[in-house]
Design an enzyme around this catalytic site. Structure first.
Site, PDB file in Angstrom:
ATOM      1  N   ASP A  24       0.770  -1.234   0.000  1.00 15.17           N
ATOM      2  CA  ASP A  24       0.000   0.000   0.000  1.00 15.17           C
ATOM      3  C   ASP A  24       0.809   1.296   0.000  1.00 15.17           C
ATOM      4  O   ASP A  24       0.478   2.234  -0.707  1.00 15.17           O
ATOM      5  CB  ASP A  24      -0.918   0.046   1.230  1.00 15.17           C
ATOM      6  CG  ASP A  24      -1.751  -1.215   1.395  1.00 15.17           C
ATOM      7  OD1 ASP A  24      -1.594  -2.152   0.603  1.00 15.17           O
ATOM      8  OD2 ASP A  24      -2.560  -1.256   2.318  1.00 15.17           O
ATOM      9  N   GLU A  67       3.294  -9.180  11.655  1.00 13.38           N
ATOM     10  CA  GLU A  67       2.846  -8.729  10.336  1.00 13.38           C
ATOM     11  C   GLU A  67       4.048  -8.456   9.435  1.00 13.38           C
ATOM     12  O   GLU A  67       4.074  -8.865   8.275  1.00 13.38           O
ATOM     13  CB  GLU A  67       2.005  -7.463  10.510  1.00 13.38           C
ATOM     14  CG  GLU A  67       1.390  -6.934   9.247  1.00 13.38           C
ATOM     15  CD  GLU A  67       0.529  -5.698   9.502  1.00 13.38           C
ATOM     16  OE1 GLU A  67      -0.027  -5.166   8.519  1.00 13.38           O
ATOM     17  OE2 GLU A  67       0.417  -5.251  10.666  1.00 13.38           O
TER      18      GLU A  67
END
Length: 488
Positions: free
Chosen positions: A185, A429
């Site tokens: 992103d 993550e």
């Protein structure tokens, strides 16, 4: 059993398998797996594909269900939305929420489903590769349930959508129309294309992500405002896409997707489509249909990828900005991901390996996993989202690519690093590429799933090595299909 790590003390492989399975159990909702209970409480498209790849080792049925649930939300035009919303989750738990996307109304002309709320953009097409690997985990169960027979038409429609509606440059490659579609992103690759976008007013949205992560690790408010503007414009245009048609780079300026100022041909997105085309060929043949046309298409797309996005001076692939009409001079991990393709020219493979292990990414020398961005780039930040941290899914893809091209020792070292860091960070993550420090959420779905997958492959290697009398753990070899199939 233990596995060897790159410069670390051994970690229990059995413990990793149990703990990774516990993460997936904790994130399971009954029909799908959330990436993170706190930060990402819905179903994400490419997350579910990666999660299914790991789930197949503990529950092939759940792995099949994961993909089936996602594809049930497919739109009539073939697109697979990047989020499928869980109606039991409060609207303020995640932004943009269903009331922002308005899929069932704004997406009506594009065939958005009426019974479930989704986003209107997409994510990388890993799904056919995942479906084939899931099938291979338990072919008997898959055939009994008609898994591939039900998946194939949906996956074929998904690929048709991308190839026909998202060829905005007219040269055969797929374009993304929003940074969220590519999956990385906040990459510096998007800085120049995003600079053209007028951000949405800060008062028009509330960021839920800042409640779950350090603000200095997340995208800036300015960039987030641009993300919101792009998504809102696409929604307000009815999620309309411009079809390809040989218009060259100027095609990015047409109405519909790509007409809002952001249209980029991305190497990783297209490489994953090619890998999934190879997988669709296997699926077709499993169902008794010919797969030659799929393989031919994959070869043609590989040629277009090299012709369009390969940059010999950088030793890697670069994104192409259709609005500006040229390559984006930023080195990101996306430009290395095509290494997983079997049909690359030999000189491109050699250059990609040199770049991966050289000063810009430093794998095996300065970094433990593959950083998401150029270590020498002006925008590098070891903790900020996709601007330097290392992610487990991209390292999994590159581990696979190294094996495809015979780089066994480098692949073994990368696999060991993924397994060690996944466990010691509680399945983070992403991590600092230098230190391995955990960043973002822990108990992250695809980290646990892909660690399970690599643990399974390591176990097979060790067993094969033992059978062949290999004395050093992890040096056994195995065949990996060079066409997007299983590794066994």
């Amino acid at each position: 059993m233990a596995y060897e790590t790159a410069g670390d003390s051994p970690v229990s492989g059995g413990s990793l398998r149990v703990r990774a399975a516990q993460v997936l159990d904790a994130n399971w909702t009954g029909g799908s797996t959330v990436p993170s209970r706190s930060l990402y409480p819905h179903q994400w498209s490419w997350d579910s594909a990666f999660i299914a790849i790991g789930l197949r080792h503990v529950s092939p049925l759940r792995a099949q269900t994961e993909l089936e649930t996602l594809l049930t939300a497919q739109w009539a035009d073939g697109r697979v939305p990047h989020i499928v919303f869980n109606p039991s989750v409060p609207l303020d738990a995640y932004f943009p929420s269903p009331d922002f996307w308005r899929s069932s109304t704004a997406g009506r002309a594009a065939g958005a489903p009426r019974t479930v709320q989704t986003s209107g953009i997409v994510q990388p097409p890993v799904h056919a590769l995942a479906a084939w690997l899931v099938h291979r985990a338990d072919p008997g169960l898959s055939r009994a349930r008609g898994f591939l027979a039900r998946m194939y038409p949906r996956l074929a429609a998904w690929h048709r959508y991308l190839l026909h509606r998202r060829d905005l440059g007219g040269a055969g490659l797929v374009s993304v129309v929003h940074p969220w579609e590519q999956g990385m992103d906040n990459s510096p690759c998007w800085d120049a294309p995003l600079a053209r976008i007028t951000p949405a007013p800060a008062r028009s949205f509330r960021r839920a992500d800042l409640a779950h992560g350090a603000p200095e690790d997340r995208p800036t408010d300015l960039d987030y405002g641009r993300y919101v503007r792009l998504a809102a414009d696409y929604r307000d245009a009815g999620y309309r896409d411009a079809a390809g048609g040989g218009q060259g780079d100027a095609a990015g300026g047409r109405h519909g997707a790509g007409g809002g100022g952001f249209a980029v041909e991305d190497p990783a997105f297209n490489a994953l489509l090619i890998a999934s085309e190879h997988a669709l060929a296997h699926i077709a043949e499993e169902l008794g249909a010919p797969g030659a046309a799929r393989r031919t298409r994959a070869e043609r797309l590989t040629e277009a990828l090299v012709e369009r996005l390969w940059d010999p001076a950088s030793g890697m692939f670069l994104c192409r900005d259709l609005r500006a009409g040229g390559p984006i001079p930023e080195r990101s991990v996306s430009g290395l991901v095509p290494l997983l393709l079997p049909g690359l020219p030999r000189e491109a493979v050699a250059a990609l390996v040199r770049t991966l292990c050289g000063p810009h990414f430093g794998l095996g020398e300065r970094t433990r996993l593959v950083p998401s961005y150029d270590l020498l780039g002006e925008a590098f930040d070891p903790h900020r989202y996709w601007r330097g941290p290392a992610w487990f899914n991209t390292s999994w893809l590159l581990e696979r690519g190294l094996r495809v091209h015979g780089e066994r020792e480098r692949a073994d070292a990368l696999r060991a690093a993924v397994l060690h860091l996944a466990e010691v960070t509680d399945f983070a993550e992403y991590v600092d590429p230098y230190t391995g420090e955990a960043c973002g959420a822990t108990g992250f779905g695809w980290t646990a799933a892909l660690a399970l997958d690599l643990h399974h492959e390591l176990h097979k290697d060790l067993l094969k090595g033992a059978r062949e009398g290999v004395s050093e753990a992890g040096t056994g070899t195995f065949d990996r299909s060079d066409e997007g199939g299983d590794r066994a």
